[in-house]
Motif scaffolding. Sequence first.
Motif, mmCIF file in Angstrom:
data_model
loop_
_atom_site.group_PDB
_atom_site.id
_atom_site.type_symbol
_atom_site.label_atom_id
_atom_site.label_comp_id
_atom_site.label_asym_id
_atom_site.label_seq_id
_atom_site.Cartn_x
_atom_site.Cartn_y
_atom_site.Cartn_z
ATOM 1 N N MET A 1 -46.931 32.126 -97.453
ATOM 2 C CA MET A 1 -46.499 31.652 -98.763
ATOM 3 C C MET A 1 -45.448 30.552 -98.588
ATOM 4 S SD MET A 1 -44.794 33.780 -101.918
ATOM 5 C CE MET A 1 -46.231 34.852 -102.005
ATOM 6 N N ARG A 2 -45.566 29.486 -99.362
ATOM 7 C CA ARG A 2 -44.662 28.344 -99.271
ATOM 8 C C ARG A 2 -43.236 28.745 -99.651
ATOM 9 N NH1 ARG A 2 -42.375 24.590 -102.726
ATOM 10 N NH2 ARG A 2 -42.328 22.404 -102.016
ATOM 11 N N PHE A 3 -42.264 28.267 -98.879
ATOM 12 C CA PHE A 3 -40.873 28.408 -99.284
ATOM 13 C C PHE A 3 -40.092 27.223 -98.724
ATOM 14 C CE2 PHE A 3 -41.189 30.844 -95.332
ATOM 15 C CZ PHE A 3 -40.103 30.388 -94.602
ATOM 16 N N VAL A 4 -38.969 26.940 -99.372
ATOM 17 C CA VAL A 4 -38.161 25.775 -99.026
ATOM 18 C C VAL A 4 -36.761 26.223 -98.612
ATOM 19 C CG1 VAL A 4 -37.213 23.584 -99.838
ATOM 20 C CG2 VAL A 4 -39.449 24.360 -100.677
ATOM 21 N N LEU A 5 -36.292 25.709 -97.483
ATOM 22 C CA LEU A 5 -34.919 25.928 -97.044
ATOM 23 C C LEU A 5 -34.144 24.634 -97.257
ATOM 24 C CD1 LEU A 5 -35.452 27.778 -93.638
ATOM 25 C CD2 LEU A 5 -35.021 28.781 -95.883
ATOM 26 N N THR A 6 -32.946 24.766 -97.747
ATOM 27 C CA THR A 6 -32.109 23.589 -97.981
ATOM 28 C C THR A 6 -30.965 23.562 -96.981
ATOM 29 O OG1 THR A 6 -32.622 23.628 -100.345
ATOM 30 C CG2 THR A 6 -30.703 22.354 -99.649
ATOM 31 N N GLY A 7 -30.852 22.438 -96.304
ATOM 32 C CA GLY A 7 -29.746 22.237 -95.377
ATOM 33 C C GLY A 7 -29.078 20.918 -95.687
ATOM 34 N N SER A 8 -28.698 20.208 -94.658
ATOM 35 C CA SER A 8 -28.083 18.892 -94.818
ATOM 36 C C SER A 8 -28.868 17.894 -93.996
ATOM 37 C CB SER A 8 -26.624 18.948 -94.346
ATOM 38 O OG SER A 8 -26.031 17.671 -94.418
ATOM 39 N N GLY A 9 -29.253 16.792 -94.624
ATOM 40 C CA GLY A 9 -29.996 15.762 -93.902
ATOM 41 C C GLY A 9 -29.099 15.078 -92.897
ATOM 42 N N ALA A 10 -29.499 15.091 -91.612
ATOM 43 C CA ALA A 10 -28.667 14.513 -90.560
ATOM 44 C C ALA A 10 -29.279 13.267 -89.943
ATOM 45 C CB ALA A 10 -28.414 15.551 -89.463
ATOM 46 N N SER A 11 -30.600 13.179 -89.959
ATOM 47 C CA SER A 11 -31.279 12.005 -89.415
ATOM 48 C C SER A 11 -32.510 11.752 -90.263
ATOM 49 C CB SER A 11 -31.675 12.220 -87.947
ATOM 50 O OG SER A 11 -32.330 11.083 -87.422
ATOM 51 N N ARG A 12 -32.579 10.566 -90.852
ATOM 52 C CA ARG A 12 -33.607 10.275 -91.839
ATOM 53 C C ARG A 12 -35.012 10.283 -91.248
ATOM 54 N NH1 ARG A 12 -32.463 5.028 -95.082
ATOM 55 N NH2 ARG A 12 -31.887 4.211 -93.043
ATOM 56 N N GLY A 13 -35.967 10.444 -92.161
ATOM 57 C CA GLY A 13 -37.368 10.475 -91.764
ATOM 58 C C GLY A 13 -37.974 11.828 -92.069
ATOM 59 N N MET A 14 -39.303 11.873 -92.055
ATOM 60 C CA MET A 14 -40.009 13.125 -92.275
ATOM 61 C C MET A 14 -40.846 13.450 -91.041
ATOM 62 S SD MET A 14 -41.254 12.665 -96.254
ATOM 63 C CE MET A 14 -41.659 14.398 -96.509
ATOM 64 N N ALA A 15 -41.127 14.717 -90.864
ATOM 65 C CA ALA A 15 -41.961 15.145 -89.738
ATOM 66 C C ALA A 15 -42.750 16.384 -90.143
ATOM 67 C CB ALA A 15 -41.109 15.443 -88.503
ATOM 68 N N LEU A 16 -43.992 16.413 -89.746
ATOM 69 C CA LEU A 16 -44.876 17.560 -89.991
ATOM 70 C C LEU A 16 -45.288 18.114 -88.638
ATOM 71 C CD1 LEU A 16 -46.676 19.223 -92.018
ATOM 72 C CD2 LEU A 16 -48.478 17.554 -91.506
ATOM 73 N N GLY A 17 -45.045 19.396 -88.427
ATOM 74 C CA GLY A 17 -45.405 19.978 -87.137
ATOM 75 C C GLY A 17 -45.304 21.485 -87.163
ATOM 76 N N ARG A 18 -45.643 22.085 -86.058
ATOM 77 C CA ARG A 18 -45.541 23.542 -85.953
ATOM 78 C C ARG A 18 -44.171 23.892 -85.382
ATOM 79 N NH1 ARG A 18 -49.080 21.798 -82.108
ATOM 80 N NH2 ARG A 18 -48.695 22.354 -79.938
ATOM 81 N N ALA A 19 -43.577 24.912 -85.947
ATOM 82 C CA ALA A 19 -42.234 25.320 -85.538
ATOM 83 C C ALA A 19 -42.268 25.879 -84.127
ATOM 84 C CB ALA A 19 -41.691 26.375 -86.498
ATOM 85 N N ARG A 20 -41.294 25.446 -83.344
ATOM 86 C CA ARG A 20 -41.122 26.030 -82.015
ATOM 87 C C ARG A 20 -39.696 26.543 -81.948
ATOM 88 N NH1 ARG A 20 -44.158 28.160 -80.678
ATOM 89 N NH2 ARG A 20 -45.773 26.626 -80.165
ATOM 90 N N LEU A 21 -39.549 27.858 -82.052
ATOM 91 C CA LEU A 21 -38.230 28.477 -82.041
ATOM 92 C C LEU A 21 -37.716 28.562 -80.617
ATOM 93 C CD1 LEU A 21 -39.240 29.223 -84.913
ATOM 94 C CD2 LEU A 21 -37.950 31.343 -84.677
ATOM 95 N N GLN A 22 -36.577 27.914 -80.381
ATOM 96 C CA GLN A 22 -36.018 27.937 -79.034
ATOM 97 C C GLN A 22 -35.482 29.321 -78.698
ATOM 98 O OE1 GLN A 22 -32.426 25.600 -78.092
ATOM 99 N NE2 GLN A 22 -33.657 24.607 -76.526
ATOM 100 N N HIS A 23 -34.872 29.945 -79.689
ATOM 101 C CA HIS A 23 -34.375 31.311 -79.520
ATOM 102 C C HIS A 23 -34.906 32.127 -80.681
ATOM 103 C CE1 HIS A 23 -31.809 29.837 -76.388
ATOM 104 N NE2 HIS A 23 -31.277 28.961 -77.217
ATOM 105 N N PRO A 24 -36.179 32.520 -80.639
ATOM 106 C CA PRO A 24 -36.777 33.206 -81.796
ATOM 107 C C PRO A 24 -36.016 34.470 -82.161
ATOM 108 C CG PRO A 24 -38.430 32.652 -80.136
ATOM 109 C CD PRO A 24 -37.097 32.418 -79.505
ATOM 110 N N SER A 25 -35.892 34.700 -83.431
ATOM 111 C CA SER A 25 -35.255 35.934 -83.895
ATOM 112 C C SER A 25 -36.164 37.112 -83.558
ATOM 113 C CB SER A 25 -35.034 35.866 -85.405
ATOM 114 O OG SER A 25 -36.251 35.577 -86.056
#
Length: 576
Positions: A1-25
């Motif tokens: 299900m779609r959901f949106v997380l809001t943070g702070s934009g630090a470097s402009r641009g958009m990217a579409l990809g699969r998440a790779r968790l460096q330290h997965p919960s």
Amino acid sequence: MRFVLTGSGASRGMALGRARLQHPSRYLVDERPLPEDEVDSELDRLKRAIEIAREELALLRDKLHGAMAREVAEFIDAHSLMLADRELTSGIFDLIRRGRMRASAALNLQRDRLVAVFEAMDDPYLRSRKEDVEHVIARVHAGLQRESSSAERKLAERVGEILVTDTVAPSELVPLAELGVLGVVLSSGSRVSHGAILARSLHLPMVVAAHEALSTIHDGDLILIDGEAGEVIAHPSSADLARFRTWQRESLQRSRQLALLAERDTRTHDGAEIALYANAESAADIALARASGAAGIGLYRTEFLFLQRRELPDEEEQFLAYREVVLGMGGLPVTIRTLDLGADKADSSGLALDDEENPALGVRGVRLSLRHPELMRTQLRAILRASAYGPVRILVPMICAAEEMHQMRALLKESARDLRSAGHEIAENVELGAMIEVPAAAIALAGMIHELDFVSIGTNDLVQYTLAVDRNNDHLANLYDPLHPAVLCLLAQIIAIGKRAGKRVSLCGEMAGDRKHTALLLALGLTDFSMHPGVLLEVREMIARLDLAKLRKHSAALLRAPTRERIDRVLARMGA
């Protein structure tokens, strides 16, 4: 299900990809008893998760090539066989049907049973296969928590990866970008951190302070990040994907439009000439600066030569690096900043420094250089040798007092004398300037301006120290305000003192490259900007729209404004 997380934009641009968790919960395990009427749906959830795991393994195997393909394929095949093993799967199904356990809890119990069997074996090789069980169960767990559709999973396999982690060191970003990482999502951090600044240099979209990223995004999820809006969208909808494709087209068109400005002078609408320099730390930055028509390099960071190595770079290595920058700029001035490291980074630079409770207020910048004069002599000699190939200026960071500039100038003269005695050709005169980023230096500037050949304002730290706000602390992000009345007063004071003394004053902090601040800085009297070369053309375009004479009329009102709200009102009247 779609959901949106809001943070702070630090470097402009958009990217579409699969998440790779460096330290997965850790995978969530639901220990609640399973009601009888939910058994069938829970079994279906588990079957779907196993199917997802099988699909992923099959896709992974298809992508294998090269010398390691056969060896890696054996492990993948072993995991695939485990997923097809009735002893593994039927045991989990029974725990759900008869034990009324939820799928996540059943997976863990079956894993523990099988691991215990392997651990009891005498053969070391067979005993080690318990890891395969753990990996397979973890993959099913991931599939169980993932809400992506089959179509989404196929799309995710065709795109690259977006790193999702808590924090990332600046030294880790370059290899990540080289490996093809499309973007970065951090659950902590700030848009003015060193990592964020480097991400902008690498054109790597980044969202920071997305606090729930590690607990809500799962490894392999398809995500869309917007580095300007500060949004992370998990399981993007068709409308989200359409917006991404539109952004790609518009971004390409925008780049072509801006490229037309590369050969133009930088002038305001009423004809005032403004100098746009570039900040740089790599060969790619130098090339982009030249292509964008930069007036020169206003800040060349030398830290990259020192980071991620066991030994310090010698004079020859540094000389060759600096010479490449000077030659790359084809006769345009290059401002090289001396080493700006502290205890927080020195452990990865070949320098052995004591840990400090507060490195931001510790032995860093010029303080480090003066405590290690041989280190400084080596760098100064390398820079002076590079000055034979084009105009070079030397910028000293973290200056607080005139005495520090006296010592640095003495080291510079000594190094120049020794080089000439040894037969090296160096420039007749190399300017020495101070980076004004400490409030004490800004306040005392009138008393030491005669010691400086030029001044460069480092707003990233000047704001931090003036407001006593750690720029890396995302909990204080709302307090880190470059438009605070105190900051504006310091900026105006520095610019005015420099101009009265006939010294060049530039601004190389993040404010310089932010179009929202261009009109403000022009109003305060700034005429030399230094910024990331990727935004230089956008700032040039903005400057061409502005009337400097009209902006200057608002400077007094800006400096009288007692609050940020009043400052915003003045900016609105300026059309900024």
